[in-house]
Design a protein around this motif. Structure first.
Motif, short mmCIF file in Angstrom:
data_model
loop_
_atom_site.label_atom_id
_atom_site.label_comp_id
_atom_site.label_asym_id
_atom_site.label_seq_id
_atom_site.Cartn_x
_atom_site.Cartn_y
_atom_site.Cartn_z
N SER A 58 0.85 -1.18 0.00
CA SER A 58 0.09 0.06 -0.10
C SER A 58 0.81 1.22 0.15
O SER A 58 0.53 2.06 -0.62
N HIS A 108 0.85 4.61 -2.57
CA HIS A 108 0.82 6.29 -2.54
C HIS A 108 2.13 6.80 -2.66
O HIS A 108 2.17 8.06 -2.50
N SER A 168 -2.28 9.04 -7.29
CA SER A 168 -3.20 8.40 -6.72
C SER A 168 -3.03 8.85 -5.10
O SER A 168 -4.06 8.44 -4.32
N ASP A 169 -1.88 9.13 -4.67
CA ASP A 169 -1.89 9.64 -3.23
C ASP A 169 -2.79 10.88 -3.24
O ASP A 169 -3.39 10.76 -1.93
N GLN A 188 -5.41 11.19 -3.85
CA GLN A 188 -6.74 10.83 -3.54
C GLN A 188 -6.89 10.07 -2.07
O GLN A 188 -7.76 10.20 -1.46
N GLN A 189 -5.68 9.58 -1.90
CA GLN A 189 -5.63 8.49 -0.55
C GLN A 189 -5.34 9.55 0.58
O GLN A 189 -5.59 9.39 1.97
N THR A 196 -6.83 10.14 4.25
CA THR A 196 -8.04 9.06 4.47
C THR A 196 -7.61 8.07 5.40
O THR A 196 -6.34 7.73 5.83
N TYR A 248 -7.18 5.12 4.33
CA TYR A 248 -6.30 4.31 3.61
C TYR A 248 -4.72 4.52 4.16
O TYR A 248 -3.87 3.59 4.05
N HIS A 268 -2.35 1.80 5.91
CA HIS A 268 -0.78 1.65 5.45
C HIS A 268 0.06 1.49 6.56
O HIS A 268 0.87 0.71 6.81
N HIS A 293 -8.49 -0.03 4.67
CA HIS A 293 -8.36 0.19 3.28
C HIS A 293 -9.48 0.57 2.47
O HIS A 293 -9.62 1.44 1.85
N GLY A 308 -11.07 3.88 3.90
CA GLY A 308 -10.30 4.93 3.29
C GLY A 308 -10.51 5.34 1.84
O GLY A 308 -10.75 6.46 1.30
N LEU A 309 -10.59 4.34 1.05
CA LEU A 309 -10.79 4.54 -0.42
C LEU A 309 -12.13 5.05 -0.77
O LEU A 309 -12.64 5.70 -1.80
#
Ligand code: HEM
Ligand SMILES: [Cu+2]
Lengths: 674, 177
Positions: free
Chosen positions: A392, A396, A401-402, A404-405, A408, A410, A414, A467, A470-471
């Protein structure tokens, strides 16, 4: 035990510990100010000790205490989030809770618990009688305790820190965080930081200078190697956070405006300083766990560690690359595209040495005769969980993509897979593995397995769903979630939040069983027998001495010929058949060593100064917050203690002993100062 | 070796402080910036004093190596005095600046300036304490182990603090903002 254990007659050193009557020690007016502490039993023998083993155990006990505290804080957080619109904690208290949870776990549990292992084991693993600077070692421990207690008194003095463990500025400036919590945080961590810095210097010197004859760097146990890397990380990371904390203190307590945007300041300054420290810090947290499993896996796979050199070098590589990726924590802060791209790639690079280690561990187990003891279970658990966390992490490292994460759950998933799965499981593997070494008894395996499985199940139930949560977009650090926006079906936030909360309690029961296990093994009526000398058929030097070791560790400092020295003394390869044969038992090896024991062993003597110096620091810190006069008082104590310390010889004079020593002990390998 | 490690760590401490200063040195009101407030001749003299103390420290170390206690003590004391002169000069400099209106909280420049140079001053002061402790130990001749080594260690620290000052002096005082 006596301060100095010296056989009274020139006869051969007795083979059994304690049968040689220890010399009586009389106190002397060591240096003007205070009499030298000489008690060899009772609380004084602990409070004024400079023995690395006692300090190691004390580190462990105190860190365990903070682990429980941090755990309770975590449970409160999960209680709050178990249902929609939680009402267990107020919004303010919730902020304090997650801030102090993280701070406690990182600075008061994982780091000091690693220090506990390092302190206890390093001298034993390298065949030394103590660390290079025993009094500084004691000082470090007391700083840790003093700082930790100081930090936690904030709960009773208006409220704890509430800015998150990275305490972003100006969010944590007086305007938004009006209690003294952040002040306590800045000053408390400053004090515990001294423990890390002094510990780092101490252990590096110890490892580089005090290895047993024959132990070259590449014959050093892997645990020692990894800890060495950690100490270098600490050495260079601590001063950076020191600067940040000082600036914060000047900002909050002395009216400076380093992070005040209105005054023209740049809030990114804090973020850079914090994460230049912060990313190395995550390796400081996880490498000790790696170090432990790298020791445990080979022993229970009955094979040497696969690719020792690779593990060493990848550890060192992590130590270097770890410095170049800090800004991946700041992708969302507007750094500019070039920086983001550079740090993104660098971050992906760091996954390589990490992956190398995972491969090495797996290949160590491959084809081995695996024994699933509790220690081994924890070690395997670490490899599995950490792999998930590493993966994970890579997701990020990719900056788009990070974005987005970030912020959160997610991210929370991690770092718990990396920290709980990577560091904490490793520490537990270490508890079970070295318990008989430190305390002479084996922990109960049956309870141990319950302990492991409950922790493992609890951990995956708690952090796995994060996970998903978070997503789905649930932000971290929010005090509640609402049914209205929880979503439908499989991704329903409510369901997964409940799972996570239930999981956290299962996890807590698992940890509780560990405490039960300790009680069960050591309670007065316990029928647990004394552990055998070499219960696991181990490979490294610490098992060449008694369990628990004598105060001076080794009657004779062993001479090293090979990596995995102890293994090579026990086993030989039959050159004709290629078979590995056992040629000696641990008892025989120990007896042979003890028969040639040194006659004069001078150990550093206990001292009052470390604890006095350490506890003067919180006095000064309270002074910063409440009354400047106290700073002066504390400062004077510090000054006095430094002089007292400098004027006190680290080894009590020959005349301090009864009967007087003939002078010129064999304490060559012990430092003269410190 | 311990001292080398410690100094390595100190490099990052000063690195962080110097970076902070460099970031903020332009952020001040028009009249109270670095170009207006510094008294370069005065600070040059006190820098020179500090440099000289490095020299006397070298002499102390060499005297200690020759096991000449009396001369060791003499040079250590002189080094401490020179150090104290420097710190005294700094206190004086700060007072003057304060009178001219540059308080610790006046601007980002002033905060970071006082923090940086103040930290350095504290380091010099700690050095002076170490020197005095050395003299004390020497007098009572209770240094366990090798005296010269201890003197050398303190010497190392002292030179480091000097070098840091040279960097600070160049970056902070000499290069115009
Ligand atoms: C494979 C290696 C790893 C990679 C590629 C990686 C990558 C990242 C990235 C990019 C972030 C920032 C995410 C964000 O805030 O948006 C992050 C956060 C974090 N990582 Fe890792 N990581 C790795 C290993 C580790 C390890 C070994 C640990 C700890 C033992 C760790 C602990 C953390 C922590 C604590 C945070 C969150 C900090 C916070 O926001 O409070 N990571 N990681
Ligand atoms: Cu990171």
């Amino acid at each position: 035990m006596a301060i100095i254990e010296r056989p009274t007659d020139p006869a051969p050193v007795p083979a059994v510990a304690g049968s040689g009557a220890p010399a009586v020690v009389t106190p002397s007016q060591a240096y003007g100010v205070l009499r030298r502490p000489v008690s060899s039993t009772g609380w004084r023998s602990w409070v004024f000790t400079v023995d690395h083993k006692k300090l190691g155990i004390m580190y462990g006990v105190v860190a365990m205490f903070f682990f429980i505290m941090g755990g309770i804080e975590a449970l409160l957080i999960r209680l709050q989030l178990a249902g929609p619109e939680g009402t267990v904690l107020s919004a303010g208290l919730y902020n304090e809770m997650f801030t102090m949870h993280a701070t406690t776990m990182v600075f008061l549990f994982v780091m000091p618990m690693a220090a506990a292992f390092a302190n206890y084991l390093i001298p034993l693993q390298i065949g030394a009688r103590d660390v290079a600077f025993p009094r500084i070692n004691a000082f470090g421990f007391w700083c840790f305790l003093a700082g930790g207690l100081f930090l936690n008194t904030s709960w009773f003095l208006g409220g704890a820190a509430d800015g998150g463990w990275f305490m972003y500025q100006p969010n944590a400036s007086p305007l938004y965080s009006p209690t003294n919590g952040v002040d306590f945080w800045a000053l408390g961590l400053q004090i515990t930081g001294i423990a890390s810095l002094t510990g780092a210097i101490n252990l590096i010197v110890t490892i580089l200078n005090m290895r047993a004859p024959g132990m070259t760097l590449m014959k050093m146990p892997i645990f020692t190697w990894m800890i060495l890397v950690v100490q270098f990380l600490l050495l260079f990371a601590m001063p950076v956070i020191t600067v940040a904390l000082f600036l914060l203190m000047f900002q909050r307590s002395f009216g400076a405006t380093f992070f005040d945007v209105a005054a023209g300041a740049d809030p990114l300054l804090w973020q850079h300083l914090f994460w230049i420290f912060g990313h190395p810090e995550v390796y400081i947290i996880v490498l000790p766990g790696f170090a432990i499993v790298s020791e445990v896996l080979p022993v229970f796979s009955r094979k040497p560690l696969f690719g020792y050199r690779f593990v060493v070098f990848s550890g060192a590589a992590i130590g270097f690359v770890g410095w170049g990726v800090w800004a991946h924590h700041m992708f969302a802060s507007g750094l500019g595209p070039v920086s983001v791209a550079v740090f993104s790639v660098a971050t992906m690079l760091i996954a390589i040495p990490t992956g190398v280690k995972i491969v090495n561990w797996t290949l160590t187990m491959w084809g081995g005769k695996i024994q699933f003891t509790t220690a081994m279970l924890f070690a395997v658990g670490l490899v599995v969980s950490f792999t998930i966390g590493g993966l994970s992490g890579v997701t990020h490292a990719v900056a788009p993509s990070d974005t987005q994460q970030t912020d959160t759950y997610y991210i929370v998933a991690h770092f718990h897979y990396t920290i709980f799965g990577g560091a904490v499981l490793g520490l537990f593997a270490g508890f079970y593995y070295w318990w008989p070494k430190a305390f002479g008894k084996l922990l109960n395996e049956k309870l141990g397995k319950w302990n492991f499985w409950l922790m493992m199940i609890g951990m995956n139930m708690t952090f796995g769903p994060m996970h998903i949560i978070g997503l789905q977009g649930q932000p971290r650090r929010m005090m509640n979630w609402t049914e209205a926006r929880a979503g439908e079906g499989f991704f329903n936030l409510g369901f997964w939040n409940r799972v996570a909360s239930v999981g956290s309690f299962i996890l807590a029961i698992g940890v509780f069983l560990f405490l039960v296990n300790i009680w069960y093994t050591h309670r007065a009526k316990s029928n647990t027998p004394k552990a055998p000398l070499d219960p696991w058929d181990a490979r490294t030097l610490e098992w060449i001495t008694q369990s628990p070791p004598k105060e001076h560790n080794f009657d004779k400092v062993p001479t090293v010929h090979a990596l995995d020295e102890f293994f090579h003394r026990k086993y030989e390869v039959d050159h004709e058949t290629g078979e590995v044969r056992k040629v000696a038992t641990a008892e025989e090896i120990l007896a042979a060593e003890e028969a040639q024991g040194d006659k004069h062993i001078h150990l550093p003597s206990p001292s009052y100064w470390p604890i006095i110096l350490a506890f003067a620091l919180p006095v000064m810190a309270y002074g910063v917050i409440y009354n400047r006069l106290l700073i002066v008082v504390g400062g004077l104590i510090v000054l006095l203690a430094m002089f007292g310390w400098a004027l006190e010889p680290s080894v009590a004079d020959d005349s301090d002993y009864d009967p007087p020593a003939e002078g010129g002990g064999t304490n060559k390998e012990l430092a003269t100062i410190g | 070796m311990a001292m080398w490690l410690f100094l390595g760590s100190e490099c990052l401490l000063f690195g962080g402080l110097i970076s902070t200063y460099m970031l903020y040195r332009g952020r001040h009101s028009a009249e109270l910036g670095p170009d207006q407030i510094f008294d370069i001749p005065f600070t040059s003299v006190s820098s020179f004093v500090l440099l000289m103390s490095s020299l006397t420290m070298v002499l102390a170390v060499s005297a200690a190596a020759q096991k000449d206690d009396r001369r060791t003590n003499l040079w250590l004391t002189i080094t401490a005095l020179l150090g104290a002169t420097f710190v005294g000069g700094q206190v004086y400099e700060f007072t003057v600046m304060y009178r001219e209106g540059l308080g610790f909280t006046t601007s980002l420049f002033s905060s970071s300036f006082y923090t940086l140079t103040g930290f350095h001053g504290v380091h010099v002061t700690v050095g002076i304490i170490m020197l005095m402790a050395l003299v004390g130990i020497n007098k009572r001749s209770r240094v366990p182990g090798d005296k010269a080594e201890v003197v050398e260690m303190v010497g190392l620290y002292w030179h480091f603090v000097d070098v840091v000052w040279i960097i600070i002096f160049t970056l902070v005082y000499l290069i115009p903002a």
